[in-house]
Design an enzyme around this catalytic site. Structure first.
Site, PDB file in Angstrom:
ATOM      1  N   ASP A 184      -3.638  10.372   5.225  1.00 32.24           N
ATOM      2  CA  ASP A 184      -3.073  10.329   3.875  1.00 32.24           C
ATOM      3  C   ASP A 184      -3.115  11.750   3.334  1.00 32.24           C
ATOM      4  O   ASP A 184      -4.097  12.462   3.521  1.00 32.24           O
ATOM      5  CB  ASP A 184      -3.924   9.406   2.993  1.00 32.24           C
ATOM      6  CG  ASP A 184      -3.253   9.194   1.644  1.00 32.24           C
ATOM      7  OD1 ASP A 184      -2.562   8.170   1.478  1.00 32.24           O
ATOM      8  OD2 ASP A 184      -3.409  10.051   0.757  1.00 32.24           O
ATOM      9  N   SER A 192       7.183  14.779   6.988  1.00 29.32           N
ATOM     10  CA  SER A 192       5.833  14.257   7.178  1.00 29.32           C
ATOM     11  C   SER A 192       5.461  14.280   8.656  1.00 29.32           C
ATOM     12  O   SER A 192       6.278  14.559   9.509  1.00 29.32           O
ATOM     13  CB  SER A 192       5.752  12.833   6.653  1.00 29.32           C
ATOM     14  OG  SER A 192       6.275  11.949   7.611  1.00 29.32           O
TER      15      SER A 192
HETATM   16 FE1  SF4 Z   1      -4.271   8.362  -4.304  1.00 26.63          FE
HETATM   17 FE2  SF4 Z   1      -2.183   8.220  -2.678  1.00 26.63          FE
HETATM   18 FE3  SF4 Z   1      -3.340   6.023  -3.575  1.00 26.63          FE
HETATM   19 FE4  SF4 Z   1      -1.990   7.548  -5.256  1.00 26.63          FE
HETATM   20  S1  SF4 Z   1      -1.149   6.455  -3.484  1.00 26.63           S
HETATM   21  S2  SF4 Z   1      -3.979   6.601  -5.615  1.00 26.63           S
HETATM   22  S3  SF4 Z   1      -2.379   9.567  -4.425  1.00 26.63           S
HETATM   23  S4  SF4 Z   1      -4.262   7.533  -2.234  1.00 26.63           S
END
Ligand code: SF4
Length: 755
Positions: free
Chosen positions: A160, A643
């Site tokens: 992520d 990505s």
């Molecule tokens: Fe965090 Fe990504 Fe979840 Fe948003 S989508 S809360 S940036 S982990």
């Protein structure tokens, strides 16, 4: 205790020796970033200095973290590696698949039903292979990692992009694709280009309305969304040490928004306090023992220009609260300028919703400061004008803020408390009326604010700010309200001013939680079976890709000659396809549907050489596969940018594409192709791109003597009966050629563990 103290002891034990070896080869004082990187070389002690921005280096990360959307393919691949257990401590976090709509309980119950098979799969794989499992509702990956696993001087990768959040506890933490996570969990090295270094010197001290979020909003304004690319941002100075550890996490989290590889801070008292408050006194004591290695050498911060590629200085005492947006996180506006900027740009100033929380800003400190404003609503006879929502980052934070009465205060101003999950931050927000696509403004304390990101409405103007500013603007219902100078009219018609927020760095009564949502894996997972329904549309076990047949590749059909930009989104689209991330065959139905066909300038329309008809790319490729015919994809410059999603390499491999021939590759995609056993080739002469015709059948010769640095020969058989020969270069090293021959890098790992 969920963290691995023995692993941390081992890492710290090697620090003094490795850092001194690095100092010797580099021949000068070291930054913190260099210390952590050189202390994690795959080979052990450094024997050479690596050139920033040039050298590719093999590292040995200490941990892997995965969120549920990306973990599926990472773990499906890992299951093929043939290992009994992961090689490094790893965790899975169920946070991305929960839709925020009504409240935490209802929303969580619905998600558990809807995504049951995905959760069951992730839980059973985790249990089997020694991976810590954080179930739905436990919290958002990065907050849970900060609370439980991050440690100063450590190195981790996570599937992520906001993995970088762990820099708040002094880590080098980097976002990667699932294939990289799979490699590290399988016991392989992890490669990264030695990053450039940006130093950010923080002087002064935050005060009043200004929060750590404003530091990164300011930095984003300076560096823009591309300014950190290929670099690690290292923060230092009195302003850095005076800030809380979770505040540092917020700053590092949004390093992803400037494209930085990661961001980090040196070990200090705030980190020690946070470690102790989160049950990790042992880790704090260990870090104290090697304190001098967990920050840069003194000369570095005294003369930063000599050691960093770029230096930025920010005086926190003078820093103003910022609002960044709309539609991009680097459009930074100080609050004092918002009124005129909004008027000048025609931004709607009525704030419809204020949203706080997410992995970026849901620390106890954030919530306590926001609640100090919510309290003033009743005290000053005000009424909150906008809707207000909270997404806590973890169950530990949620439980503690409920115990301390904060949730109650928020509920009194009409707030909705969503599940401890990503929710509105990742578009999993079932916002009433969003489908009408009306122009409107929201303010949130998340990190990204691209069009449609929160509610799918392209006309939602989203502004990013600190939780305290979001709360103030939600109370006022006005984007142009400057709480530092402006007053609000209360119910009695009086003019009142909000007092500046106050809060607690850490809970005075300590953190507490009843069920944090962690499931430890079995000691011996050999008897555990992994549950995947063969009829599932969302999950599919992988079959190993076939090994190379040992001959040249003859008679490949041209599938598509892509024109112009072809990113991983063009190759494997996201959005509605996200739900198929664990099912290779189903997600392959999006193969290259966004790429523009050179010959007709259309997307998802290519000529099927067997039928002569035009049709969608995936269907055309499936017909070649059914006929046992291989194919080739041709592309332009920087093919596969975007990505690190491995689906963009796995899908063509799965559907029988044998080679991708382009003018140039984005590096990560090129590596992903190699890992999946594909041939990734570049035109030796870029103008040969023009020689590729729509009806070409192509042979690739020279494979039996495939060797590093040796070009391959391609024969283009044109439909008019003529043919011409061109050369294709490649960047395969010996090991990567073995991946190709074996059919995939994973097939080699499997041999090691299965035989
Ligand atoms: Fe965090 Fe990504 Fe979840 Fe948003 S989508 S809360 S940036 S982990």
């Amino acid at each position: 205790m969920v963290f691995d103290l023995e692993m941390i002891k081992k890492v710290y034990g090697s620090f003094p020796g490795r850092i001194s070896a690095a100092r010797k080869v580099v021949g000068r004082p070291l930054t913190l970033t260099e210390k952590i990187l050189y202390a994690h070389l795959w080979q052990g002690d450094a024997t050479q200095a690596y050139e920033r921005g040039k050298s590719y280096v093999d590292f040995a990360p200490d941990r892997v973290a995965m969120q549920d959307a990306t973990a599926q393919m990472a773990l499906l691949q890992f299951m093929q590696a043939g290992r009994d257990k992961v090689a490094v401590p790893s965790t899975v976090h169920c946070d991305h698949l929960i839709v925020a709509k009504e409240n935490s309980k209802v929303d969580l119950d619905r998600a558990v039903q809807e995504s049951k098979e995905v959760y069951d799969f992730l839980a059973s794989v985790s249990n089997k292979y020694g991976i810590g499992f954080w179930k739905p509702g436990a919290g958002i990956i990065h907050q849970v990692v900060l609370e439980n696993y991050a440690f100063p001087g450590g190195m981790m990768i996570g599937t992520d992009s906001h993995t970088v959040n762990a820099g708040g506890l002094g880590m080098i933490a980097i976002g990667v694709g699932g294939a990289d996570a799979c490699d590290v969990m399988s016991g392989l090295a992890w490669e990264l280009k030695m990053p450039k270094l940006i130093g950010v010197k923080l002087t002064g001290k935050l005060n009043g309305w200004t929060a750590p979020k404003d530091v990164i909003l300011k930095v984003a304004g300076i560096l823009t969304v591309k300014g950190g690319t290929g670099a690690v941002v290292e923060y230092f100075g009195e302003g850095a040490t005076s800030m809380s550890c979770t505040g540092k996490g917020t700053i590092c989290n949004m390093g992803a928004e400037i494209g930085a590889t990661t961001s980090t801070f040196g070990y200090d008292e705030s980190m020690s306090r946070y470690l102790k408050a989160t049950g990790r006194e042992d880790v704090a004591n260990l870090a104290d023992g090697i304190r001098e290695h967990l920050t840069a050498d003194a000369e570095v911060y005294a003369n930063p220009e000599q050691y960093f590629d770029q230096v930025i200085e920010i005086n926190l005492s003078e820093l103003e609260p910022h609002l960044n947006g709309p539609f991009t996180p680097d459009l930074a506006t100080p609050i004092s300028k918002m009124k005129e900027e909004a008027a000048r740009n025609g931004w709607p100033t009525k704030v419809e919703v204020g949203l706080i929380g997410s992995c970026t800003n849901s620390s106890y400190e954030d919530i306590s400061r926001a609640v100090s404003l919510a309290k003033q609503v009743a005290e000053k006879g005000l009424k909150t004008k906008a809707e207000f929502t909270i997404t806590p980052g973890s169950e530990q934070v949620r439980y503690t803020i409920e115990r301390d009465g904060f949730l109650n205060t928020f509920e009194q101003i009409g707030a909705k408390v969503f599940a401890n999950a990503c929710g509105p931050c990742i578009g999993m927000w079932d916002r009433m009326g969003a489908e009408k696509q009306e122009k409107n403004t929201i303010v949130h304390s998340f990190n990204r604010n691209f069009a449609k990101r929160a509610d799918g409405n392209p006309n939602t103007y989203a502004f990013v700010a600190s939780p305290e500013l979001v709360t103030a603007l939600a109370i006022a219902g006005d984007l142009a309200f400057n709480p530092l100078t402006d007053t609000l009219t209360n119910e009695k018609g009086e003019q009142v001013k909000l007092d500046a927020p106050t809060g607690y760095e850490l809970p005075p009564k300590g953190f507490s939680v009843e069920d944090a949502g962690f499931e430890a894996p079995a000691e011996d997972g050999s008897g555990i079976s992994v549950i995947v329904d063969p009829a599932s549309k969302r999950l599919q076990l992988l079959d190993p890709f076939a090994a190379w047949e040992g001959t040249d590749l003859k008679g490949l059909k041209l599938l598509i000659k892509a024109k112009g930009k072809c990113t991983t989104d063009h190759i494997s689209m996201a959005g509605p396809w996200l739900k198929f991330r664990g099912h290779l065959d189903n997600i392959s139905n999006n193969l290259l549907i966004g790429a523009v066909n050179f010959f007709n300038e259309k997307t998802d329309s290519v000529k099927n050489q067997l039928s002569g008809e035009y049709g969608p790319v995936p269907a055309t490729q499936r017909s070649y596969k059914a006929a046992g015919i291989g194919s080739i994809v041709v592309g332009d410059e920087n093919y596969g940018e975007g990505s690190s999603r491995e689906h963009a390499a796995m899908e063509p491999r799965h559907l029988g594409v044998r080679a991708v021939l382009v003018k140039s590759f984005a590096r990560i995609h090129e590596t992903n192709l190699k890992k999946q056993g594909m041939l990734g080739l570049t035109f030796a002469d870029k103008s040969d791109y023009d020689k590729i015709m729509e009806d070409d059948t192509i042979d690739i010769n020279g494979l039996p003597s495939f060797a590093p640095g040796k070009a391959l020969e391609l024969v283009l058989h044109h439909a008019d009966g003529t043919s011409e020969t061109i050369l294709a270069n490649h960047s395969y090293n010996e090991q990567q050629i073995e991946w190709f021959k074996a059919g995939a890098a994973l097939n080699i790992i499997r041999r090691q563990f299965v035989n």
